[in-house]
Design a protein around this motif. Structure first.
Motif, PDB file in Angstrom:
ATOM      1  N   LYS A 121       0.856  -1.192   0.000  1.00  0.00           N
ATOM      2  CA  LYS A 121       0.000   0.000   0.000  1.00  0.00           C
ATOM      3  C   LYS A 121       0.889   1.237   0.000  1.00  0.00           C
ATOM      4  O   LYS A 121       2.030   1.211   0.470  1.00  0.00           O
ATOM      5  CB  LYS A 121      -0.936   0.013   1.202  1.00  0.00           C
ATOM      6  N   LEU A 122       0.353   2.298  -0.543  1.00  0.00           N
ATOM      7  CA  LEU A 122       1.118   3.533  -0.658  1.00  0.00           C
ATOM      8  C   LEU A 122       1.109   4.272   0.681  1.00  0.00           C
ATOM      9  O   LEU A 122       0.050   4.496   1.267  1.00  0.00           O
ATOM     10  CB  LEU A 122       0.518   4.421  -1.750  1.00  0.00           C
ATOM     11  N   LEU A 123       2.278   4.655   1.146  1.00  0.00           N
ATOM     12  CA  LEU A 123       2.378   5.443   2.373  1.00  0.00           C
ATOM     13  C   LEU A 123       2.569   6.934   2.075  1.00  0.00           C
ATOM     14  O   LEU A 123       2.026   7.791   2.761  1.00  0.00           O
ATOM     15  CB  LEU A 123       3.552   4.940   3.224  1.00  0.00           C
ATOM     16  N   LYS A 124       3.356   7.229   0.999  1.00  0.00           N
ATOM     17  CA  LYS A 124       3.656   8.632   0.740  1.00  0.00           C
ATOM     18  C   LYS A 124       3.995   8.811  -0.733  1.00  0.00           C
ATOM     19  O   LYS A 124       4.706   8.004  -1.323  1.00  0.00           O
ATOM     20  CB  LYS A 124       4.831   9.089   1.604  1.00  0.00           C
ATOM     21  N   GLY A 125       3.463   9.867  -1.331  1.00  0.00           N
ATOM     22  CA  GLY A 125       3.810  10.202  -2.696  1.00  0.00           C
ATOM     23  C   GLY A 125       4.607  11.477  -2.753  1.00  0.00           C
ATOM     24  O   GLY A 125       4.803  12.173  -1.736  1.00  0.00           O
ATOM     25  N   THR A 126       5.085  11.857  -3.938  1.00  0.00           N
ATOM     26  CA  THR A 126       5.830  13.097  -4.106  1.00  0.00           C
ATOM     27  C   THR A 126       4.883  14.279  -3.965  1.00  0.00           C
ATOM     28  O   THR A 126       3.656  14.132  -4.011  1.00  0.00           O
ATOM     29  CB  THR A 126       6.517  13.135  -5.490  1.00  0.00           C
ATOM     30  N   SER A 127       5.471  15.460  -3.838  1.00  0.00           N
ATOM     31  CA  SER A 127       4.661  16.658  -3.609  1.00  0.00           C
ATOM     32  C   SER A 127       3.721  16.944  -4.772  1.00  0.00           C
ATOM     33  O   SER A 127       2.622  17.462  -4.582  1.00  0.00           O
ATOM     34  CB  SER A 127       5.578  17.880  -3.369  1.00  0.00           C
ATOM     35  N   ASP A 128       4.165  16.599  -5.988  1.00  0.00           N
ATOM     36  CA  ASP A 128       3.282  16.818  -7.131  1.00  0.00           C
ATOM     37  C   ASP A 128       2.381  15.619  -7.399  1.00  0.00           C
ATOM     38  O   ASP A 128       1.641  15.583  -8.380  1.00  0.00           O
ATOM     39  CB  ASP A 128       4.084  17.170  -8.383  1.00  0.00           C
ATOM     40  N   ASN A 129       2.491  14.613  -6.534  1.00  0.00           N
ATOM     41  CA  ASN A 129       1.634  13.422  -6.591  1.00  0.00           C
ATOM     42  C   ASN A 129       1.787  12.638  -7.905  1.00  0.00           C
ATOM     43  O   ASN A 129       0.841  12.033  -8.400  1.00  0.00           O
ATOM     44  CB  ASN A 129       0.161  13.826  -6.410  1.00  0.00           C
ATOM     45  N   THR A 130       3.023  12.672  -8.449  1.00  0.00           N
ATOM     46  CA  THR A 130       3.276  11.923  -9.692  1.00  0.00           C
ATOM     47  C   THR A 130       4.109  10.671  -9.467  1.00  0.00           C
ATOM     48  O   THR A 130       4.163   9.799 -10.339  1.00  0.00           O
ATOM     49  CB  THR A 130       3.999  12.813 -10.721  1.00  0.00           C
ATOM     50  N   GLU A 131       4.777  10.583  -8.350  1.00  0.00           N
ATOM     51  CA  GLU A 131       5.628   9.422  -8.075  1.00  0.00           C
ATOM     52  C   GLU A 131       5.396   8.923  -6.657  1.00  0.00           C
ATOM     53  O   GLU A 131       4.852   9.640  -5.804  1.00  0.00           O
ATOM     54  CB  GLU A 131       7.109   9.792  -8.230  1.00  0.00           C
ATOM     55  N   GLU A 132       5.803   7.681  -6.438  1.00  0.00           N
ATOM     56  CA  GLU A 132       5.734   7.090  -5.097  1.00  0.00           C
ATOM     57  C   GLU A 132       7.052   7.345  -4.375  1.00  0.00           C
ATOM     58  O   GLU A 132       8.125   7.189  -4.962  1.00  0.00           O
ATOM     59  CB  GLU A 132       5.501   5.575  -5.193  1.00  0.00           C
ATOM     60  N   GLU A 133       6.957   7.722  -3.102  1.00  0.00           N
ATOM     61  CA  GLU A 133       8.157   7.887  -2.293  1.00  0.00           C
ATOM     62  C   GLU A 133       8.318   6.762  -1.290  1.00  0.00           C
ATOM     63  O   GLU A 133       9.433   6.327  -1.009  1.00  0.00           O
ATOM     64  CB  GLU A 133       8.127   9.227  -1.535  1.00  0.00           C
ATOM     65  N   GLU A 134       7.181   6.266  -0.769  1.00  0.00           N
ATOM     66  CA  GLU A 134       7.288   5.226   0.271  1.00  0.00           C
ATOM     67  C   GLU A 134       6.065   4.316   0.189  1.00  0.00           C
ATOM     68  O   GLU A 134       4.945   4.767  -0.029  1.00  0.00           O
ATOM     69  CB  GLU A 134       7.368   5.876   1.656  1.00  0.00           C
ATOM     70  N   ILE A 135       6.329   2.987   0.328  1.00  0.00           N
ATOM     71  CA  ILE A 135       5.252   2.001   0.331  1.00  0.00           C
ATOM     72  C   ILE A 135       5.418   1.117   1.549  1.00  0.00           C
ATOM     73  O   ILE A 135       6.464   1.135   2.224  1.00  0.00           O
ATOM     74  CB  ILE A 135       5.269   1.116  -0.935  1.00  0.00           C
ATOM     75  N   GLU A 136       4.362   0.344   1.833  1.00  0.00           N
ATOM     76  CA  GLU A 136       4.447  -0.637   2.915  1.00  0.00           C
ATOM     77  C   GLU A 136       4.164  -2.026   2.335  1.00  0.00           C
ATOM     78  O   GLU A 136       3.203  -2.225   1.576  1.00  0.00           O
ATOM     79  CB  GLU A 136       3.433  -0.334   4.014  1.00  0.00           C
ATOM     80  N   ILE A 137       5.013  -3.000   2.692  1.00  0.00           N
ATOM     81  CA  ILE A 137       4.838  -4.394   2.267  1.00  0.00           C
ATOM     82  C   ILE A 137       3.989  -5.083   3.321  1.00  0.00           C
ATOM     83  O   ILE A 137       4.327  -5.084   4.509  1.00  0.00           O
ATOM     84  CB  ILE A 137       6.194  -5.096   2.085  1.00  0.00           C
ATOM     85  N   MET A 138       2.889  -5.710   2.851  1.00  0.00           N
ATOM     86  CA  MET A 138       1.886  -6.228   3.769  1.00  0.00           C
ATOM     87  C   MET A 138       2.051  -7.717   4.083  1.00  0.00           C
ATOM     88  O   MET A 138       1.435  -8.217   5.021  1.00  0.00           O
ATOM     89  CB  MET A 138       0.481  -6.008   3.173  1.00  0.00           C
TER      90      MET A 138
END
Length: 648
Positions: free
Chosen positions: A341-358
Motif C-alpha cells: 500500500k502507498l504510504l507517501k507520494g511526491t509533492s506533485d503526486n506523480t511518483e511514489e516515495e514510500e510504500i508498505e509491504i503487507m
C-alpha cells in the motif's frame, strides 16, 4: 552387390560392330572405332554404355558395372569369333554383350559366330527377351539372338536398335548377377539367393522393376491388352514402394518468415539464455527479501527494456518494476503490487516515495533467473520438426533469423482426356468440364503445398508427350488424372515408359475406387522426377490423392506426420466389394457415444463428386469374404480423417 565385368560388342547400320569391356576397376576407353571410317554414328553403343555406367538408371542400379573398353568389329564370323574368344579366354571378363547382327540379312552373322564360341547354351535368357519383345511388336519373332557360356564368361546377343537393345537388357538384367555367380561358382552368393527363394522372400525389386518396363500396345486396338500386365498390389504395399523409391529433397536456408510449414533439416540450439537477464514475473517492487514486512523507500521505476545494473538496493529501499523488466543485481525478491500500500507520494503526486509491504517475503520470490526458460546451447528443435507458429516463435526468441529446412517439392497437376474442357468455355457435345484439376490443386493448397496448373492433355501421343515434357522441366512431382485404365486411348503408361524411360513401380492397386493408380519415376534433365497417375473419375482421383500423393509429398520434404485413423460406428449398412473400399463419410461426435458416428454421403459411385461434399473421413471397409459380405449399422470400422474434421 559386387560389380561385374562386362564386354559389349555393338553393331550399326554400316555392318560394323562395337565392343566394350566392363569391370569394376577400369574406366571406359576406346579400343578401336571403325564407325569413324564408315562415317556412321553408333547410337546403340552409347545408349547401352550409359545404362550400365549410370547407377541412376534401372539397369545401372541392377548391374552396378562400368564400361571400360569398347571396339567396333565388322560383321565377319571369323573376326567376331576372334574377339569373343580373346576376351572370354582372358578369364577376366564376366559378361560379353553383343549388339546387332541378329536379323535375317546376309551380313547378320553374330548368332553364328556366338554358337561356334560358346560351350553351353542359355536358352532361358533368349526366351525371356523374345517373350518380352513379342508383347511390343510381332516383328520380334525375326530375332535370332543366342545366349550362352564360354568357360567363365556369359555371352549375350542383343538386338541392334537402341530401344530394343535396352528393353531386352532390362528384362534379363536381374538374372545376370546370379548367372555370373553360378558360372564363377561363387558358392556363398549362390547359397544366399537360393535361401531367399526357398524362404519365399520378397522378389528382388529390380526384377519387378524391369518386368514392369514392358509397354502397353499403342497400335491396333484389336491387339491391345485385355488384361493389365501389372500385378494387383495392396494399398499397404503401394505405400511401401512409394516410401522406398522416394528420396528427401535437398535442404535450403530460408528466412524464418518463409519457413512456416516446412521441416527442419538439422537440430537447432539456442544462441542465447532466455531470459538473458534476471527478470520480474510480476508488476510490483524489487526488494531485499531479508528486510521482511514494513515500509520501503521507492528509489525509482524500471520498465521492460530498461537497464537495471546501475541501481543499488540498500536495506529499506525498493525499485518499482514491471512484468518482464530486469531487476537490480542485488535484488533477492519481487513483491506484487497487490501486496503493498502507498504510504507517501511526491509533492506533485506523480511518483511514489514510500510504500508498505503487507505480506511475508520468500527469497527468490517472483524472479526469473537467467536461462531459466532456455539455456544458451540448449537443444530447442530437433531435425524433422514441422515448423508452426510456436516453433517460429522459439526460433526468433533464441536469436534466429533464418534456418535450414527441407525444400518443398515443386508440384504440377495435369488432366488428360479428349472429353475435357476448361470451365467457362461453351460445352461441346460429348464433353465435360475438367473438375479434377481444381479439386486436386485445392487439396494440395489445403495441405500446405503450392502447385502449378499444367493444363489439359488430349489423348494424342504427341500432345501428351509435349505436355509431360513441359511439366517435367518445371516440377519435381507430376500428378495426372486419367489415361491409366484399360481403354484404347489410355496411353499414359506406355508413353512414360518409351518416351521418358520411366520405371512403373506399380500400375494397379487392390482398392475401390482407384484400382488403376500408377506410380512411376524417371530421370529427366539429370533429376529424379516422380509421377503419380490417378484415375480420371473425380472420386477416384480425390481418394487416391489423399492415400498416395500427400504421403509422397510429405516424404519428399521429410514430413513424418501420418493420417489420423480412428474407430467409428456405422450409421448405415454397406454391401462389401471384393476389393477393400474407401467410402466417403461424415463423422460426427456427441456427448453420449464414445466413438464418432459415421454417416454415408450417399451413392459411392466413383464418378459422383457430390459424394465427397462435406465428407471429413474415408471409411476403410474390408474386402468381401465368404464369411462377411456386408456390414450393418452399429458395426465398428476404421476411418481416415480428412482435413479439418467437423466435430459437431
Amino acid at each position: 552387390m559386387q560389380k561385374q565385368n562386362f564386354l559389349l560388342r555393338m553393331r550399326n547400320h554400316y555392318s560394323v560392330s562395337n565392343i566394350f569391356v566392363v569391370d569394376q576397376e577400369h574406366n571406359c576407353y576406346l579400343v578401336s572405332d571403325s564407325c569413324a571410317l564408315y562415317n556412321a554414328e553408333d547410337k546403340s553403343g552409347p545408349e547401352i554404355e550409359d545404362c550400365i555406367n549410370n547407377d541412376k538408371t534401372e539397369i545401372g542400379k541392377i548391374l552396378k558395372g562400368n564400361v571400360y573398353c569398347k571396339n567396333i568389329v565388322p560383321d565377319d564370323v571369323h573376326k567376331i569369333k576372334k574377339n569373343l574368344k580373346s576376351w572370354s579366354d582372358s578369364r577376366e571378363v564376366d559378361v560379353i554383350l553383343t549388339i546387332g547382327g541378329t536379323g535375317f540379312s546376309k551380313r547378320d552373322v553374330t548368332p553364328e559366330a556366338t554358337k561356334q564360341v560358346i560351350q553351353k547354351e542359355a536358352p532361358g535368357m533368349t526366351i525371356a527377351m523374345l517373350t518380352s519383345s513379342l508383347k511390343i511388336t510381332p516383328m520380334a519373332m525375326l530375332s535370332r539372338a543366342v545366349c550362352g557360356i564360354r568357360d567363365k564368361t556369359l555371352i549375350i546377343n542383343l538386338p541392334g536398335s537402341p530401344k530394343a537393345a535396352k528393353e531386352c537388357l532390362s528384362v534379363i538384367a536381374p538374372a545376370i548377377t546370379h548367372a555370373v555367380d553360378l558360372v564363377r561358382d561363387n558358392k556363398q552368393k549362390i547359397k544366399g539367393v537360393h535361401e531367399n527363394i526357398q524362404n519365399n522372400s520378397a522378389v528382388d525389386d529390380s526384377l519387378q522393376t524391369c518386368q514392369h518396363k514392358t509397354s502397353l500396345y499403342l497400335g491396333n486396338i484389336v491387339d491391345r491388352y485385355r488384361e493389365s500386365p501389372y500385378p494387383m498390389i495392396s494399398v499397404e504395399e503401394a505405400l511401401q514402394i512409394i516410401h522406398k523409391c522416394t528420396e528427401t529433397l535437398k535442404p535450403k536456408s530460408v528466412v524464418i518468415e518463409k519457413s512456416y510449414g516446412r521441416i527442419l533439416d538439422c537440430d537447432v540450439y539456442s544462441k542465447y539464455d532466455l531470459p538473458p537477464f534476471r527478470a520480474s514475473i510480476k508488476d510490483g517492487y524489487a526488494i531485499l527479501a531479508s528486510d521482511g514486512k514494513g515500509s520501503r523507500k521507492v528509489l525509482s521505476g524500471i520498465k521492460a527494456g530498461d537497464i537495471a545494473t546501475a541501481i543499488k538496493l540498500q536495506p529499506g529501499t525498493c525499485v518499482r518494476v514491471n512484468t518482464g523488466a530486469p531487476i537490480p543485481d542485488d535484488a533477492t525478491a519481487v513483491i506484487q503490487v497487490e501486496d503493498t500500500k502507498l504510504l507517501k507520494g511526491t509533492s506533485d503526486n506523480t511518483e511514489e516515495e514510500e510504500i508498505e509491504i503487507m505480506t511475508e517475503i520468500k527469497h527468490g520470490q517472483d524472479i526469473r533467473p537467467i536461462g531459466c526458460d532456455i539455456k544458451k546451447g540448449e537443444l530447442i528443435l530437433k531435425a524433422g520438426t514441422k515448423l508452426g507458429a510456436i516453433e517460429l516463435g522459439l526460433l526468433s526468441a533464441c536469436g534466429y533469423t533464418e534456418v535450414s529446412v527441407i525444400d518443398f517439392p515443386k508440384v504440377g497437376v495435369l488432366s488428360t482426356g479428349d472429353e475435357l474442357q476448361y470451365p467457362g468455355t461453351l460445352l461441346m457435345p460429348g464433353h465435360i468440364y475438367d473438375s479434377n484439376k481444381i479439386t486436386l490443386l485445392s487439396i494440395l493448397k489445403e495441405n500446405g503445398f503450392d502447385s502449378m496448373d499444367m493444363g489439359i492433355a488430349q489423348d494424342e501421343e504427341a500432345i501428351m508427350i509435349n505436355k509431360i515434357e513441359h511439366a517435367l522441366k518445371q516440377v519435381d512431382v507430376l500428378i495426372t488424372s486419367g489415361s491409366v485404365s484399360m481403354g484404347d486411348r489410355d496411353m499414359l503408361k506406355p508413353i512414360l515408359q518409351h518416351h521418358f524411360d520411366a520405371t512403373i513401380h506399380f500400375g494397379r492397386v487392390n482398392m475401390k475406387p482407384g484400382k488403376p493408380t500408377t506410380f512411376a519415376t524417371c530421370l529427366y534433365q539429370n533429376r529424379t522426377k516422380y509421377l503419380l497417375c490417378l484415375p480420371g473419375n473425380p472420386v477416384s482421383a480425390t481418394v487416391t490423392m489423399h492415400l498416395f500423393v500427400l504421403p509422397l509429398l510429405k516424404l519428399l520434404c521429410k514430413d513424418s506426420s501420418t493420417p489420423t485413423i480412428v474407430k467409428t460406428k456405422l450409421m448405415a449398412s454397406y454391401n462389401l466389394d471384393p476389393r477393400p473400399e474407401y467410402a466417403r463419410a461424415i463423422l460426427q461426435w456427441n456427448n453420449t457415444d464414445i466413438l464418432p458416428l459415421a454417416y454415408s454421403t450417399g451413392n459411392q459411385i466413383s464418378s459422383k463428386l457430390l459424394s465427397c461434399k462435406n465428407a471429413n473421413a474415408l471409411l476403410i471397409l474390408p474386402g468381401r469374404t465368404a464369411e462377411t459380405s456386408e456390414l450393418h449399422q452399429g458395426d465398428i470400422v476404421q476411418a481416415m480423417l480428412l482435413g479439418l474434421t467437423n466435430c459437431a
